[in-house]
Design a protein around this motif. Structure first.
Motif, PDB file in Angstrom:
ATOM      1  N   MET A 392       0.487  -0.955  -0.223  1.00 21.07           N
ATOM      2  CA  MET A 392       0.349   0.162   0.435  1.00 21.07           C
ATOM      3  C   MET A 392       0.208   1.437  -0.006  1.00 21.07           C
ATOM      4  O   MET A 392       2.121   1.140   0.466  1.00 21.07           O
ATOM      5  CB  MET A 392      -1.052  -0.091   0.990  1.00 21.07           C
ATOM      6  N   GLY A 393       0.321   2.149  -0.751  1.00 23.57           N
ATOM      7  CA  GLY A 393       1.311   3.405  -0.915  1.00 23.57           C
ATOM      8  C   GLY A 393      -0.236   4.444  -0.210  1.00 23.57           C
ATOM      9  O   GLY A 393      -0.972   4.531  -0.868  1.00 23.57           O
ATOM     10  N   TYR A 394       0.481   5.267   0.580  1.00 24.91           N
ATOM     11  CA  TYR A 394      -1.033   6.066   0.701  1.00 24.91           C
ATOM     12  C   TYR A 394      -0.850   7.713   0.809  1.00 24.91           C
ATOM     13  O   TYR A 394      -0.132   7.708   1.571  1.00 24.91           O
ATOM     14  CB  TYR A 394      -1.582   6.513   2.126  1.00 24.91           C
ATOM     15  N   PHE A 395      -1.202   9.017   0.134  1.00 25.88           N
ATOM     16  CA  PHE A 395      -0.933   9.781   0.008  1.00 25.88           C
ATOM     17  C   PHE A 395      -1.882  10.916   0.584  1.00 25.88           C
ATOM     18  O   PHE A 395      -3.397  10.697   0.167  1.00 25.88           O
ATOM     19  CB  PHE A 395      -1.317  10.534  -1.112  1.00 25.88           C
ATOM     20  N   ASP A 396      -2.015  11.831   1.877  1.00 25.26           N
ATOM     21  CA  ASP A 396      -2.482  12.983   2.103  1.00 25.26           C
ATOM     22  C   ASP A 396      -2.566  14.706   2.126  1.00 25.26           C
ATOM     23  O   ASP A 396      -1.309  14.505   1.626  1.00 25.26           O
ATOM     24  CB  ASP A 396      -3.543  12.248   3.967  1.00 25.26           C
ATOM     25  N   GLN A 397      -2.990  15.238   2.558  1.00 26.71           N
ATOM     26  CA  GLN A 397      -2.366  16.034   2.516  1.00 26.71           C
ATOM     27  C   GLN A 397      -1.671  16.893   4.389  1.00 26.71           C
ATOM     28  O   GLN A 397      -1.030  18.286   3.897  1.00 26.71           O
ATOM     29  CB  GLN A 397      -3.704  17.495   2.700  1.00 26.71           C
ATOM     30  N   LEU A 467      -3.814   4.599  -2.214  1.00 26.19           N
ATOM     31  CA  LEU A 467      -4.885   5.450  -1.578  1.00 26.19           C
ATOM     32  C   LEU A 467      -4.376   7.074  -1.734  1.00 26.19           C
ATOM     33  O   LEU A 467      -3.650   7.068  -0.477  1.00 26.19           O
ATOM     34  CB  LEU A 467      -5.198   4.881  -0.224  1.00 26.19           C
ATOM     35  N   LEU A 468      -5.104   7.267  -2.083  1.00 26.74           N
ATOM     36  CA  LEU A 468      -4.969   9.352  -2.422  1.00 26.74           C
ATOM     37  C   LEU A 468      -6.443   9.739  -1.895  1.00 26.74           C
ATOM     38  O   LEU A 468      -7.169  10.225  -2.455  1.00 26.74           O
ATOM     39  CB  LEU A 468      -4.556   8.673  -3.733  1.00 26.74           C
ATOM     40  N   ASP A 469      -6.202  11.315  -1.387  1.00 23.31           N
ATOM     41  CA  ASP A 469      -7.088  12.072  -0.655  1.00 23.31           C
ATOM     42  C   ASP A 469      -6.552  13.371  -1.201  1.00 23.31           C
ATOM     43  O   ASP A 469      -5.550  13.983  -1.079  1.00 23.31           O
ATOM     44  CB  ASP A 469      -6.302  12.009   0.797  1.00 23.31           C
ATOM     45  N   GLU A 470      -7.828  13.457  -2.922  1.00 26.62           N
ATOM     46  CA  GLU A 470      -7.468  14.781  -3.111  1.00 26.62           C
ATOM     47  C   GLU A 470      -6.152  15.460  -3.975  1.00 26.62           C
ATOM     48  O   GLU A 470      -5.823  15.810  -3.706  1.00 26.62           O
ATOM     49  CB  GLU A 470      -8.029  15.585  -2.654  1.00 26.62           C
ATOM     50  N   PRO A 471      -5.606  13.763  -5.084  1.00 30.19           N
ATOM     51  CA  PRO A 471      -4.479  14.234  -5.390  1.00 30.19           C
ATOM     52  C   PRO A 471      -4.293  15.058  -6.108  1.00 30.19           C
ATOM     53  O   PRO A 471      -3.160  15.822  -6.273  1.00 30.19           O
ATOM     54  CB  PRO A 471      -4.151  13.039  -5.705  1.00 30.19           C
ATOM     55  N   THR A 472      -5.269  15.727  -6.460  1.00 27.95           N
ATOM     56  CA  THR A 472      -4.847  16.922  -7.557  1.00 27.95           C
ATOM     57  C   THR A 472      -5.165  18.675  -7.362  1.00 27.95           C
ATOM     58  O   THR A 472      -4.880  19.726  -8.132  1.00 27.95           O
ATOM     59  CB  THR A 472      -6.081  16.914  -9.074  1.00 27.95           C
ATOM     60  N   ASN A 473      -5.324  18.368  -5.623  1.00 23.93           N
ATOM     61  CA  ASN A 473      -5.212  20.161  -5.099  1.00 23.93           C
ATOM     62  C   ASN A 473      -3.878  20.292  -5.570  1.00 23.93           C
ATOM     63  O   ASN A 473      -3.053  20.038  -5.329  1.00 23.93           O
ATOM     64  CB  ASN A 473      -5.412  19.755  -3.529  1.00 23.93           C
ATOM     65  N   HIS A 474      -4.229  21.842  -5.471  1.00 23.01           N
ATOM     66  CA  HIS A 474      -2.446  22.198  -5.895  1.00 23.01           C
ATOM     67  C   HIS A 474      -1.733  21.736  -7.327  1.00 23.01           C
ATOM     68  O   HIS A 474      -0.350  22.828  -7.973  1.00 23.01           O
ATOM     69  CB  HIS A 474      -1.755  22.398  -4.974  1.00 23.01           C
ATOM     70  N   LEU A 475      -2.332  21.745  -8.056  1.00 20.54           N
ATOM     71  CA  LEU A 475      -2.006  21.535  -9.255  1.00 20.54           C
ATOM     72  C   LEU A 475      -2.820  21.942 -10.445  1.00 20.54           C
ATOM     73  O   LEU A 475      -3.879  21.843 -10.601  1.00 20.54           O
ATOM     74  CB  LEU A 475      -1.832  19.757  -9.131  1.00 20.54           C
ATOM     75  N   GLY A 492      -1.813  -0.973 -11.477  1.00 21.61           N
ATOM     76  CA  GLY A 492      -2.192  -1.530 -10.247  1.00 21.61           C
ATOM     77  C   GLY A 492      -3.663  -1.213  -9.495  1.00 21.61           C
ATOM     78  O   GLY A 492      -4.558  -0.722 -10.742  1.00 21.61           O
ATOM     79  N   THR A 493      -3.841  -0.944  -8.248  1.00 20.45           N
ATOM     80  CA  THR A 493      -5.338  -0.954  -8.004  1.00 20.45           C
ATOM     81  C   THR A 493      -5.287   0.698  -7.037  1.00 20.45           C
ATOM     82  O   THR A 493      -4.432   1.411  -6.417  1.00 20.45           O
ATOM     83  CB  THR A 493      -5.918  -1.630  -6.733  1.00 20.45           C
ATOM     84  N   VAL A 494      -6.002   1.199  -7.558  1.00 20.42           N
ATOM     85  CA  VAL A 494      -6.022   2.600  -6.824  1.00 20.42           C
ATOM     86  C   VAL A 494      -7.339   3.455  -6.248  1.00 20.42           C
ATOM     87  O   VAL A 494      -8.350   2.482  -6.898  1.00 20.42           O
ATOM     88  CB  VAL A 494      -5.870   4.251  -8.073  1.00 20.42           C
TER      89      VAL A 494
END
Length: 653
Positions: A392-397, A467-475, A492-494
């Motif tokens: 698992m890879g996790y992205f948050d703010q 697992l991504l939380d709002e990945p496009t913010n600030h792009l 993979g799975t998203v």
């Protein structure tokens, strides 16, 4: 014409931000301004508003035109309640109504000429009041408040008690209610949830005045605009259509420019080769001919190579290992904060290769659910199980995986020591970190910049479940498209949380909506979700005892249907019928996945076919019989294959 920019140029120091910007808008035009971060979009808005002076050029406005502006950053601190503040936009109508009441009182005691004079004033004022929609201004206020996501219980709240995002919505509401001739908005969707954005789209699309908007929300631009002004390298190009039209035309323009450039380069190379051979003859006539050709070559107006998205900036995500078919399974999940129950008895089942978007209104618990699944937050009840070989890879703010003492470059090179310096610089550039910025300390970055850096790290990780939380913010739009392409091609799975509907539309194979404390499953992308939103919600939750769905009400205020009424109306929809439908949705999901794979194959074949046709047309290949035979054979092979695939696509359609 109500507003025009004529040859607007602006520099800051040695950097020329805007170069001879030209466009004009008519009374009902809806113009969207697009470009990468730092392109000069906000600067152009400030020049239009008169807050910034151009170095050259002018802004021409029609007489008595009223501009209304909502900037990205506003210092908002009001002493009124929510409703009182919105009333300020209609104060002139309130004053007019008060004056009408005074005139009505004066009529009771007036006679003769005095009464006639009062009646004349009353009729004139009453006509204007009616024309300005004075009799419905209260309904207009409540309509805007509801559209922007405020409940009736919020109307008497003190504005100073609201969050920053809520204050921005109040500022937006006031602007909309003031009804200027031109509404100018800078990133208006930043503080809105999906329902509010959809409402705003409808409001602006039907607005009788003109609209100028700067936004990175492509779905929003697509639905609101009828013109796109692109600012690129300081220059402007106007496209008369919505975002989809702009994107298609922009790509065609780039291809045409590249083709013209390559053709000219081929002609120049051919001419230089002829000149070289003439000089080699070393005769007076051949040298003169060579010199004559050189002069002609010098007079050619050289076409500059069109700037294109460099191949190195495209991200390729490749899981190190493939997971099992079952990737993530959760059941009976429950979470509450005090008396605020977010959800209970929630279940999720995600398979390998799925790209699932988790959506829902603000405060429904999307981020909380994602953190529970990522094992970053404790659940009140339920289980979460990862499948075999899942990494698992996790992205948050919150960006807790970054070292504030390191530079951006060191953070990336330490995390990925096998990567070359060039590759690191290219990945950072894809997320808007260029030049000396890569040597800045992470502790000195803004929150948005740290978010982009965390996302860059995650995109290079060996995870097979993201697992991504709002990945496009600030792009900006270009960076979003880089990320979209990477996720679309990711094997993979998203699972991600996002409000970016265009991003969802391009990357999701399935949507989970968290609404009324339950999850509803929608096969397909965002367009499919919109088409089936209420039907599938009611179908899947009619007998769900945990669904807080006594009645579903839209932002426009009318009741759709209650689940109880739906259940009575569909009494035959028993458990067996529900399971049959569930199986049907699974089949639809597979069908949608197969269709997307076929679309990718068709697109790749069409691209290869275009490249072959271009190679066949090159003059230098005209005498290469072996190459032409090979190209022609491959061309026929692709055309036959495409015919088969087109027939398959017809069946899907």
């Amino acid at each position: 014409m109500i507003l025009a920019c004529q040859n607007i140029s602006k520099s800051f120091g040695d950097v020329e931000i805007l170069k001879s910007i030209n466009f004009h808008i008519e009374e009902h035009d809806k113009l969207a301004i697009v470009g990468v971060n730092g392109a000069g979009k906000t600067t152009l808005l400030r020049i239009i508003l008169g807050e910034e002076e151009p170095d050259s050029g002018s802004v021409v406005r029609a007489r008595e035109i009223r501009l209304g502006y909502l900037s990205q950053h506003q210092d908002i601190s009001f002493d009124n309640t929510v409703y009182q503040e919105m009333e300020q936009a209609k104060q002139y109508l309130i004053d007019m109504e008060r004056r009408l009441r005074e005139l009505e009182a004066d009529m009771k005691h007036a006679e003769g000429d005095e009464l006639e004079k009062i009646l004349e004033t009353y009729n004139r004022l009453s006509t204007r009041y009616d024309h300005e929609n004075g009799y419905a201004y209260e309904s207009e206020i409540t309509g805007v408040l509801k559209g922007l996501g405020f409940a009736e219980s919020d109307y008497n709240r003190d504005i100073n008690s609201l969050s920053g995002g809520q204050k921005m919505r109040i500022a937006l509401g006031r602007l909309l209610l003031s009804r200027p001739d031109v509404i100018i908005l800078d990133e208006p969707t930043n503080h809105l949830d999906m329902s509010s954005i959809t409402w705003l789209e409808g409001f602006l699309a039907g607005y009788p005045g003109a609209v100028i908007v700067v936004s990175h929300d492509r779905y929003f631009i697509d639905r609101v605009s009828n013109q796109i002004l692109e600012i690129e390298h300081g220059k402007s190009t106007l496209y008369r259509g919505n975002y989809s039209f702009y994107r298609e035309q922009h790509e065609k323009k780039r291809q045409d420019e590249m083709k013209a450039y390559l053709n000219q380069q081929a002609e120049i190379a051919h001419e230089e080769d002829v000149i070289r051979k003439l000089k080699q003859f070393n005769r007076e006539k051949s040298i003169k001919r060579a010199e004559s050709r050189e002069k002609m070559l010098d007079r050619i107006e050289r076409i500059e190579r069109p700037e294109e998205l460099r191949a190195e900036m495209r991200l390729t995500l490749t899981p190190v290992t493939e997971s099992g078919e079952d990737v993530l399974f959760a059941e009976h999940l429950k979470k509450s904060y005090g008396e605020n129950l977010l959800f209970q008895e929630l279940g999720i089942d995600i398979k390998r290769g799925e790209h699932v978007a988790l959506i829902g209104g603000n405060g429904t618990g999307k981020t909380t659910l994602l953190k529970i699944l990522a094992r970053k937050l404790a659940k009140d009840a339920g289980t979460v199980t990862l499948g075999a070989r899942v990494r698992m890879g996790y992205f948050d703010q919150e960006n807790q995986d970054l070292d504030p003492e390191k530079t951006l470059f060191d953070e990336m090179s330490d995390a990925f020591p096998e990567m070359t310096n060039t590759r690191i610089r290219n990945v950072l550039a894809a997320f808007l970190f260029t030049r000396d910025k890569v040597f800045q300390k992470i502790g000195d970055l803004s929150g948005g910049e740290r978010g982009r850096l965390s996302l860059a790290k995650l995109m290079l990780s060996p995870a097979n479940l993201l697992l991504l939380d709002e990945p496009t913010n600030h792009l900006d739009i270009q960076s979003k498209e880089i990320l979209e392409d990477a996720i679309r091609d990711y094997t993979g799975t998203v699972l991600y949380v996002s409000h970016d509907r265009y991003f969802i539309n391009r990357t999701a194979s399935r949507i989970l909506e968290l609404r009324h404390k339950v999850l509803t499953n929608y096969p397909g992308n965002y367009d499919d979700y919109e088409e089936n939103r209420e039907r599938l919600f009611l179908l899947q939750n009619a007998d769900n005892p945990y669904a807080d769905t006594a009645e579903t009400t839209t932002r426009s205020g009318f009741s759709i249907v209650s689940t109880e009424a739906y259940a009575k109306e569909n009494a035959g929809s028993n458990k067996e019928e529900y399971l049959k439908r569930k199986e049907l949705y699974a089949q639809e999901r597979k069908r949608a996945s197969d269709k997307r794979k076929l679309e990718k194959k068709i697109a790749a074949a069409e691209t290869e076919l275009e490249e072959i046709e271009y190679k066949i047309s090159l003059p230098e290949n005209g005498t290469n019989a072996e190459l032409l035979t090979e190209l022609t054979f491959r061309q026929q092979e692709l055309e036959e294959q495409l015919l088969e695939w087109y027939e398959e696509m017809e069946e899907y359609s």
